[in-house]
Design an enzyme around this catalytic site. Structure first.
Site, PDB file in Angstrom:
ATOM      1  N   GLY A  55      41.220  40.239  49.916  1.00 45.53           N
ATOM      2  CA  GLY A  55      42.613  40.229  50.321  1.00 45.53           C
ATOM      3  C   GLY A  55      43.533  40.743  49.224  1.00 45.53           C
ATOM      4  N   ALA A  56      43.171  40.439  47.966  1.00 45.04           N
ATOM      5  CA  ALA A  56      44.072  40.771  46.867  1.00 45.04           C
ATOM      6  C   ALA A  56      43.529  41.831  45.915  1.00 45.04           C
ATOM      7  CB  ALA A  56      44.417  39.500  46.082  1.00 45.04           C
ATOM      8  N   SER A  57      42.236  42.109  45.945  1.00 47.94           N
ATOM      9  CA  SER A  57      41.703  43.147  45.059  1.00 47.94           C
ATOM     10  C   SER A  57      40.517  43.828  45.720  1.00 47.94           C
ATOM     11  CB  SER A  57      41.271  42.549  43.713  1.00 47.94           C
ATOM     12  OG  SER A  57      40.112  41.768  43.865  1.00 47.94           O
ATOM     13  N   THR A  58      40.102  44.938  45.123  1.00 51.25           N
ATOM     14  CA  THR A  58      38.946  45.657  45.642  1.00 51.25           C
ATOM     15  C   THR A  58      38.129  46.166  44.465  1.00 51.25           C
ATOM     16  OG1 THR A  58      38.229  47.344  47.223  1.00 51.25           O
ATOM     17  CG2 THR A  58      40.106  47.923  45.859  1.00 51.25           C
ATOM     18  N   GLN A  59      36.794  46.204  44.638  1.00 55.77           N
ATOM     19  CA  GLN A  59      35.906  46.581  43.543  1.00 55.77           C
ATOM     20  C   GLN A  59      34.997  47.731  43.950  1.00 55.77           C
ATOM     21  OE1 GLN A  59      37.779  43.342  42.922  1.00 55.77           O
ATOM     22  NE2 GLN A  59      36.044  42.882  44.220  1.00 55.77           N
ATOM     23  N   GLU A  80      33.332  40.274  38.787  1.00 56.46           N
ATOM     24  CA  GLU A  80      33.354  40.319  40.243  1.00 56.46           C
ATOM     25  C   GLU A  80      32.641  41.575  40.742  1.00 56.46           C
ATOM     26  OE1 GLU A  80      37.263  40.062  41.907  1.00 56.46           O
ATOM     27  OE2 GLU A  80      36.496  39.521  43.879  1.00 56.46           O
TER      28      GLU A  80
END
Ligand SMILES: *[C@@H]1O[C@H](CO)[C@@H](O)[C@H](O)[C@H]1NC(C)=O
Ligand SMILES: *[C@@H]1O[C@H](CO)[C@@H](O)[C@H](O)[C@H]1NC(C)=O
Ligand SMILES: *[C@@H]1O[C@H](CO)[C@@H](O)[C@H](O)[C@H]1NC(C)=O
Ligand SMILES: *[C@@H]1O[C@H](CO)[C@@H](O)[C@H](O)[C@H]1NC(C)=O
Ligand SMILES: *[C@@H]1O[C@H](CO)[C@@H](O)[C@H](O)[C@H]1NC(C)=O
Length: 417
Positions: free
Chosen positions: A169-173, A127
């Site tokens: 909404g649920a993760s960040t990269q 991702e």
């Protein structure tokens, strides 16, 4: 040639159709996004208790795709579904439920005449890397999205690449190339691949549970005992259901014993206090590397320009705060004024759902805190960030997953650990 990608995020799914000429023009593929369709309803992970609905939800957009792609191309048009952190969380929570969702999705997609290539959960590294590739494909000068090898000059040729900041909404990269980082200090944060004959060694990390919706849960979970929540506007009240709030592996361990069924959320709109709460969701206590971002995760020195997209853009654009030439302190002052604005005034904003309007103060505060406290952007390096609207990761997903019909010499991606 055509290709179809379903980008199954935690809050919603979108379908994209891409087209490119079968003949390469001087080794340069001209790829265009010819159509997009937003799937009605929530993300596929929200159908855990009624998996068949996850498949059903895709039908309308798939029928559109059948219309848009010429009939004689249907059978050779690859179709992918890539799911991100929403499904990663469901898989952690109940893997049989996530398998059932995938089975339902698969069954629905196979009814269509396209060349179905599979549905799966992308890894956090994928991702992050897809986001980075997409940011570096973007060429502001060319709206038709010409993918040329010119964008991919190696560092030795003196052109810097752009780092990628993605917020879901649920993760960040966070993903970037850092000259002083060879990948050896933390191999799990390293993705190496070859694009246009150049080798890249990318630093990337995906923080599960640090997407804005899950961090909001964390921020609420810490504050259910107090009277006023600073991340919501003065005058805002909402009855929240405790079981719904804690129904996520990101917060389930924090549910207090004997909690009531409901609690009343009341806002008092204090940016400073909200920032303190948001800071407390990061853990800075241990770092076994030379340097860390947070939660003991290695991060090399930030380097180069950054493109921030997805929720970074939507939130900052709503707040009119995308101009990073404005000093960071001024940005904070503006956000503080916005947070302190009474709810009665905020809710007059038309065209946006009230449930979304209620959350911009929190989301803006989270974004600034994540960038400065989490990733260590300073008032100076903040100006290296550009909030960008048009990034569809599925772009990179299509071409990097679908090697055989690739319009370029993209090869061996990703060789990750
Ligand atoms: C292809 O590249 C060559 C060499 O760079 C150039 O001379 C030629 O004009 C290019 N052709 C097209 C159609 O762009
Ligand atoms: C997991 O999901 C299945 C439905 O797919 C359900 O029957 C089961 O009760 C769930 N397990 C837990 C522990 O929630
Ligand atoms: C809270 O949510 C749970 C699970 O959805 C539901 O069973 C319960 O009735 C709700 N309670 C209230 C007071 O709304
Ligand atoms: C932070 O991480 C350390 C090391 O993993 C752990 O011992 C500590 O409990 C954590 N603190 C919080 C507030 O979660
Ligand atoms: C952003 O700017 C527009 C145009 O000036 C204005 O209508 C809108 O209310 C502003 N939004 C916020 C959240 O301040």
């Amino acid at each position: 040639n055509y290709g179809i990608v379903l980008d199954a995020g935690s809050s919603h799914t979108a379908l994209y159709i891409y087209a490119w000429p079968a003949e390469k023009d001087n080794n340069t593929g001209r790829v265009e996004q010819t159509h997009s369709c937003k799937v009605k309803g929530k993300g596929i992970s929200s159908y855990a208790s009624q998996p068949w609905k996850a498949g059903e939800s895709l039908t309308l957009c798939m029928q559109e795709a059948e219309q848009k792609v010429p009939n004689k191309r249907h059978h050779e048009t690859p179709l992918y579904l890539g799911a991100t952190a929403g499904m990663r969380l469901l898989n952690m929570e109940n893997s049989s439920a996530s398998d059932k969702v995938f089975q339902a999705v698969e069954k629905a997609l196979q009814k269509f005449p396209f060349s179905y290539q599979g549905a799966r959960i992308l890894s956090g590294q994928e991702e992050g890397a897809f986001g980075w590739v997409t940011v570096n494909y973007l060429d502001d000068l060319c709206s038709c999205c010409v993918l040329t090898s010119m964008r991919f000059l190696s560092p030795s040729q003196g052109l810097e690449t752009t780092g990628a900041l993605d917020l879901g909404g649920a993760s960040t990269q966070i993903s970037f190339v850092s000259d002083n980082y060879d990948g050896s200090e933390s191999p799990s944060n390293s993705v190496t691949f070859r694009l246009y004959g150049n080798d890249y060694n990318l630093y990337t990390h995906s923080f599960l549970c640090y997407g804005k919706d899950q961090v909001l849960r964390l921020a609420l979970a810490q504050q259910t005992q107090v009277n006023f929540h600073p991340c919501f506007h003065p005058g805002y009240t909402e009855i929240k259901n405790y079981s719904v709030l804690y129904d996520s592996p990101c917060v389930s361990g924090r549910k207090p014993q004997g909690a009531p069924e409901n609690f009343t959320l009341r806002g008092n709109g204090s940016f400073g206090q909200c920032q303190e709460i948001v800071k407390s969701v990061f853990n800075f206590t241990s770092c076994k590397y030379s340097q860390c971002s947070f939660n003991g995760v290695f991060q090399p020195l930030l380097q180069g320009p950054f493109g921030a997209f997805s929720a970074y853009y939507f939130v900052m654009n709503f707040l009119n705060l995308t101009d990073t030439s404005i000093p960071l302190d001024t940005v904070k002052d503006k956000l503080a004024r916005y947070c302190a604005t009474p709810w009665d005034e905020i809710k007059l904003h038309t065209g946006v759902k009230l449930s979304y309007l209620a959350e911009y103060c929190f989301s803006g505060t989270y974004i600034l805190t994540l960038l400065t406290e989490g990733y260590n952007f300073t008032s100076e390096s903040y100006s290296n960030i550009k909030f960008i609207k048009k990034v569809s990761r599925s772009y990179a997903t299509l071409f990097l997953l679908h090697t055989p019909q690739m319009p370029h010499d993209l090869s061996s991606f990703p060789v990750d650990h």
